[in-house]
Design a protein around this motif. Structure first.
Motif, PDB file in Angstrom:
ATOM      1  N   VAL A  37       0.864  -1.216  -0.056  1.00  0.00           N
ATOM      2  CA  VAL A  37      -0.017  -0.051   0.061  1.00  0.00           C
ATOM      3  C   VAL A  37       0.891   1.201  -0.061  1.00  0.00           C
ATOM      4  CG1 VAL A  37      -1.683   1.313   1.544  1.00  0.00           C
ATOM      5  CG2 VAL A  37      -1.832  -1.090   1.078  1.00  0.00           C
ATOM      6  N   LEU A  38       0.531   2.075  -0.866  1.00  0.00           N
ATOM      7  CA  LEU A  38       1.464   3.354  -1.026  1.00  0.00           C
ATOM      8  C   LEU A  38       0.511   4.433  -0.649  1.00  0.00           C
ATOM      9  CD1 LEU A  38       4.115   4.531  -2.018  1.00  0.00           C
ATOM     10  CD2 LEU A  38       3.114   4.719  -4.173  1.00  0.00           C
ATOM     11  N   LYS A  39       1.071   5.433   0.426  1.00  0.00           N
ATOM     12  CA  LYS A  39       0.190   6.511   0.866  1.00  0.00           C
ATOM     13  C   LYS A  39       1.204   7.712   1.019  1.00  0.00           C
ATOM     14  CE  LYS A  39      -1.207   6.760   5.278  1.00  0.00           C
ATOM     15  NZ  LYS A  39      -0.588   8.034   5.718  1.00  0.00           N
ATOM     16  N   ARG A  40       0.306   9.065   1.221  1.00  0.00           N
ATOM     17  CA  ARG A  40       1.256  10.145   1.552  1.00  0.00           C
ATOM     18  C   ARG A  40       1.517  10.053   3.088  1.00  0.00           C
ATOM     19  NH1 ARG A  40      -3.865  14.216  -0.225  1.00  0.00           N
ATOM     20  NH2 ARG A  40      -3.849  13.552  -2.287  1.00  0.00           N
ATOM     21  N   ALA A  41       2.713  10.588   3.401  1.00  0.00           N
ATOM     22  CA  ALA A  41       3.081  10.539   4.694  1.00  0.00           C
ATOM     23  C   ALA A  41       2.403  11.729   5.529  1.00  0.00           C
ATOM     24  CB  ALA A  41       4.536  10.820   4.904  1.00  0.00           C
ATOM     25  N   VAL A  42       2.162  11.564   6.830  1.00  0.00           N
ATOM     26  CA  VAL A  42       1.551  12.384   7.598  1.00  0.00           C
ATOM     27  C   VAL A  42       2.384  13.826   7.688  1.00  0.00           C
ATOM     28  CG1 VAL A  42       0.467  12.503  10.087  1.00  0.00           C
ATOM     29  CG2 VAL A  42       0.093  10.699   8.707  1.00  0.00           C
ATOM     30  N   PHE A  43       3.511  13.615   8.323  1.00  0.00           N
ATOM     31  CA  PHE A  43       4.420  14.612   8.811  1.00  0.00           C
ATOM     32  C   PHE A  43       5.526  15.065   7.815  1.00  0.00           C
ATOM     33  CE2 PHE A  43       3.394  11.974  12.627  1.00  0.00           C
ATOM     34  CZ  PHE A  43       2.742  13.047  13.192  1.00  0.00           C
ATOM     35  N   ALA A 104       4.544  14.345  -3.327  1.00  0.00           N
ATOM     36  CA  ALA A 104       5.900  14.253  -2.770  1.00  0.00           C
ATOM     37  C   ALA A 104       6.875  14.880  -3.604  1.00  0.00           C
ATOM     38  CB  ALA A 104       6.186  12.699  -2.632  1.00  0.00           C
ATOM     39  N   ASN A 105       6.447  15.720  -4.672  1.00  0.00           N
ATOM     40  CA  ASN A 105       7.375  16.440  -5.666  1.00  0.00           C
ATOM     41  C   ASN A 105       8.354  15.412  -6.175  1.00  0.00           C
ATOM     42  OD1 ASN A 105       6.122  18.972  -5.200  1.00  0.00           O
ATOM     43  ND2 ASN A 105       6.953  18.940  -2.998  1.00  0.00           N
ATOM     44  N   ILE A 106       8.032  14.160  -6.368  1.00  0.00           N
ATOM     45  CA  ILE A 106       9.186  13.403  -7.057  1.00  0.00           C
ATOM     46  C   ILE A 106       9.594  13.614  -8.427  1.00  0.00           C
ATOM     47  CG2 ILE A 106       9.641  11.044  -7.694  1.00  0.00           C
ATOM     48  CD1 ILE A 106       7.890  10.199  -5.123  1.00  0.00           C
ATOM     49  N   THR A 107      10.835  13.975  -8.667  1.00  0.00           N
ATOM     50  CA  THR A 107      11.339  14.337  -9.894  1.00  0.00           C
ATOM     51  C   THR A 107      12.200  12.795 -10.203  1.00  0.00           C
ATOM     52  OG1 THR A 107      13.212  15.197  -8.805  1.00  0.00           O
ATOM     53  CG2 THR A 107      11.531  16.792  -9.460  1.00  0.00           C
ATOM     54  N   LYS A 108      13.183  13.060 -11.048  1.00  0.00           N
ATOM     55  CA  LYS A 108      13.983  11.888 -11.348  1.00  0.00           C
ATOM     56  C   LYS A 108      14.913  11.241 -10.170  1.00  0.00           C
ATOM     57  CE  LYS A 108      16.975  10.520 -15.086  1.00  0.00           C
ATOM     58  NZ  LYS A 108      17.559  11.064 -16.411  1.00  0.00           N
ATOM     59  N   GLU A 109      15.535  12.165  -9.443  1.00  0.00           N
ATOM     60  CA  GLU A 109      16.355  11.775  -8.459  1.00  0.00           C
ATOM     61  C   GLU A 109      15.522  11.343  -7.294  1.00  0.00           C
ATOM     62  OE1 GLU A 109      19.698  11.415  -8.896  1.00  0.00           O
ATOM     63  OE2 GLU A 109      19.411  12.073 -10.815  1.00  0.00           O
ATOM     64  N   VAL A 110      15.538  10.096  -6.776  1.00  0.00           N
ATOM     65  CA  VAL A 110      14.607   9.593  -5.573  1.00  0.00           C
ATOM     66  C   VAL A 110      15.668   9.032  -4.688  1.00  0.00           C
ATOM     67  CG1 VAL A 110      12.733   8.098  -5.198  1.00  0.00           C
ATOM     68  CG2 VAL A 110      12.624   9.108  -7.034  1.00  0.00           C
ATOM     69  N   VAL A 111      15.255   8.986  -3.319  1.00  0.00           N
ATOM     70  CA  VAL A 111      15.850   8.479  -2.324  1.00  0.00           C
ATOM     71  C   VAL A 111      14.597   7.218  -1.622  1.00  0.00           C
ATOM     72  CG1 VAL A 111      16.700   8.392   0.200  1.00  0.00           C
ATOM     73  CG2 VAL A 111      17.377  10.069  -1.707  1.00  0.00           C
ATOM     74  N   VAL A 112      14.994   6.153  -1.471  1.00  0.00           N
ATOM     75  CA  VAL A 112      14.153   5.043  -0.785  1.00  0.00           C
ATOM     76  C   VAL A 112      14.722   4.631   0.491  1.00  0.00           C
ATOM     77  CG1 VAL A 112      13.446   3.126  -1.319  1.00  0.00           C
ATOM     78  CG2 VAL A 112      13.491   4.288  -3.132  1.00  0.00           C
ATOM     79  N   SER A 113      13.995   5.026   1.537  1.00  0.00           N
ATOM     80  CA  SER A 113      14.776   4.875   2.836  1.00  0.00           C
ATOM     81  C   SER A 113      13.811   3.968   3.751  1.00  0.00           C
ATOM     82  CB  SER A 113      14.912   6.164   3.337  1.00  0.00           C
ATOM     83  OG  SER A 113      15.675   6.209   4.747  1.00  0.00           O
ATOM     84  N   SER A 114      14.465   3.050   4.399  1.00  0.00           N
ATOM     85  CA  SER A 114      13.727   2.213   5.336  1.00  0.00           C
ATOM     86  C   SER A 114      13.369   2.943   6.695  1.00  0.00           C
ATOM     87  CB  SER A 114      14.691   1.157   5.831  1.00  0.00           C
ATOM     88  OG  SER A 114      15.797   1.455   6.540  1.00  0.00           O
ATOM     89  N   ILE A 119       8.788   1.766   4.127  1.00  0.00           N
ATOM     90  CA  ILE A 119       9.751   2.171   3.240  1.00  0.00           C
ATOM     91  C   ILE A 119       9.251   3.761   3.061  1.00  0.00           C
ATOM     92  CG2 ILE A 119      10.629   2.379   1.085  1.00  0.00           C
ATOM     93  CD1 ILE A 119      11.666   0.050   2.713  1.00  0.00           C
ATOM     94  N   GLU A 120      10.141   4.664   3.036  1.00  0.00           N
ATOM     95  CA  GLU A 120       9.779   6.204   2.645  1.00  0.00           C
ATOM     96  C   GLU A 120      10.305   6.230   1.335  1.00  0.00           C
ATOM     97  OE1 GLU A 120       9.598   8.372   6.870  1.00  0.00           O
ATOM     98  OE2 GLU A 120      11.457   8.511   5.827  1.00  0.00           O
ATOM     99  N   LEU A 126      14.367  16.832  -1.574  1.00  0.00           N
ATOM    100  CA  LEU A 126      13.580  17.076  -0.203  1.00  0.00           C
ATOM    101  C   LEU A 126      14.054  16.343   0.984  1.00  0.00           C
ATOM    102  CD1 LEU A 126       9.895  17.511  -1.593  1.00  0.00           C
ATOM    103  CD2 LEU A 126      11.381  19.199  -0.594  1.00  0.00           C
ATOM    104  N   TYR A 127      14.469  15.063   0.655  1.00  0.00           N
ATOM    105  CA  TYR A 127      15.000  13.794   1.643  1.00  0.00           C
ATOM    106  C   TYR A 127      16.408  14.771   2.350  1.00  0.00           C
ATOM    107  CZ  TYR A 127      17.238   9.859   3.888  1.00  0.00           C
ATOM    108  OH  TYR A 127      17.810   9.074   4.743  1.00  0.00           O
ATOM    109  N   GLU A 128      17.128  15.303   1.371  1.00  0.00           N
ATOM    110  CA  GLU A 128      18.597  15.803   2.046  1.00  0.00           C
ATOM    111  C   GLU A 128      17.974  17.260   2.839  1.00  0.00           C
ATOM    112  OE1 GLU A 128      20.854  16.169  -1.592  1.00  0.00           O
ATOM    113  OE2 GLU A 128      21.261  14.331  -1.504  1.00  0.00           O
ATOM    114  N   LYS A 129      17.099  17.757   2.501  1.00  0.00           N
ATOM    115  CA  LYS A 129      16.695  18.851   3.023  1.00  0.00           C
ATOM    116  C   LYS A 129      16.035  18.505   4.593  1.00  0.00           C
ATOM    117  CE  LYS A 129      13.731  23.143   3.101  1.00  0.00           C
ATOM    118  NZ  LYS A 129      13.956  23.271   4.673  1.00  0.00           N
ATOM    119  N   ALA A 130      15.529  17.526   4.651  1.00  0.00           N
ATOM    120  CA  ALA A 130      14.666  17.178   5.727  1.00  0.00           C
ATOM    121  C   ALA A 130      15.831  16.448   6.992  1.00  0.00           C
ATOM    122  CB  ALA A 130      13.693  15.890   5.488  1.00  0.00           C
TER     123      ALA A 130
END
Length: 155
Positions: A37-43, A104-114, A119-120, A126-130
């Motif tokens: 299941v894929l969903k929007r994150a809450v925070f 999620a403003n996903i462009t070409k470069e993506v990070v997949v993180s446990s 999985i996020e 955005l990942y690097e900024k967070a």
């Protein structure tokens, strides 16, 4: 509960498909048959990928909420907004629906993180900024969350 490990960089194509890293696919092998299941994150402005078993356990908890309380009903509606069942295609790619790509403003470069048992999926910038934004407060947060002497014996 499956505990997942790793942070990986990958690329999304123009259709929103991304190839899950081999190391992550191995960890998720028991979930491949039942799907995700894929969903929007809450925070955060990212997506959360739940193995179906984890999603069903979470939904059992959510289903115990009294829906005759407006706050609970509003929470359920917002929490499940945009939820999509997902399977990997024959090539092992995950297709992220357009509305979730936009969220999620996903462009070409993506990070997949446990994130323990899920999985996020992040746009890389955005990942690097967070991560950078959280770095300043992390020691204080770690002490507050994990530094308590509680009955569970976490230390």
């Amino acid at each position: 509960m499956n505990t997942l490990i790793g942070t990986y960089e990958c690329k999304a194509d123009a259709k929103g498909r991304l190839m899950l890293p081999v190391a992550l696919k191995k960890q998720l092998s028991s979930s491949m048959q039942t799907g995700f299941v894929l969903k929007r994150a809450v925070f955060q402005p990212c997506l959360e990928l739940y193995p179906m078993k984890e999603w069903e356990e979470l939904m059992q908890k959510v289903n115990k909420l009294n829906r005759f309380k407006k706050k609970n009903n509003d929470f359920i509606r917002r929490f499940t907004a945009g939820v999509k069942p997902i399977e990997l295609d024959a090539s092992g790619r995950l297709l992220v629906p357009k509305d979730l790509v936009g969220f999620a403003n996903i462009t070409k470069e993506v990070v997949v993180s446990s994130a323990v048992n899920i999985i996020e999926i992040w746009d890389k910038k955005l990942y690097e900024k967070a991560i950078d934004d959280a770095a300043d407060d992390f020691a204080e947060l770690a002490e507050e969350v994990m530094g308590q002497d509680d009955a569970d014996g976490i230390s």
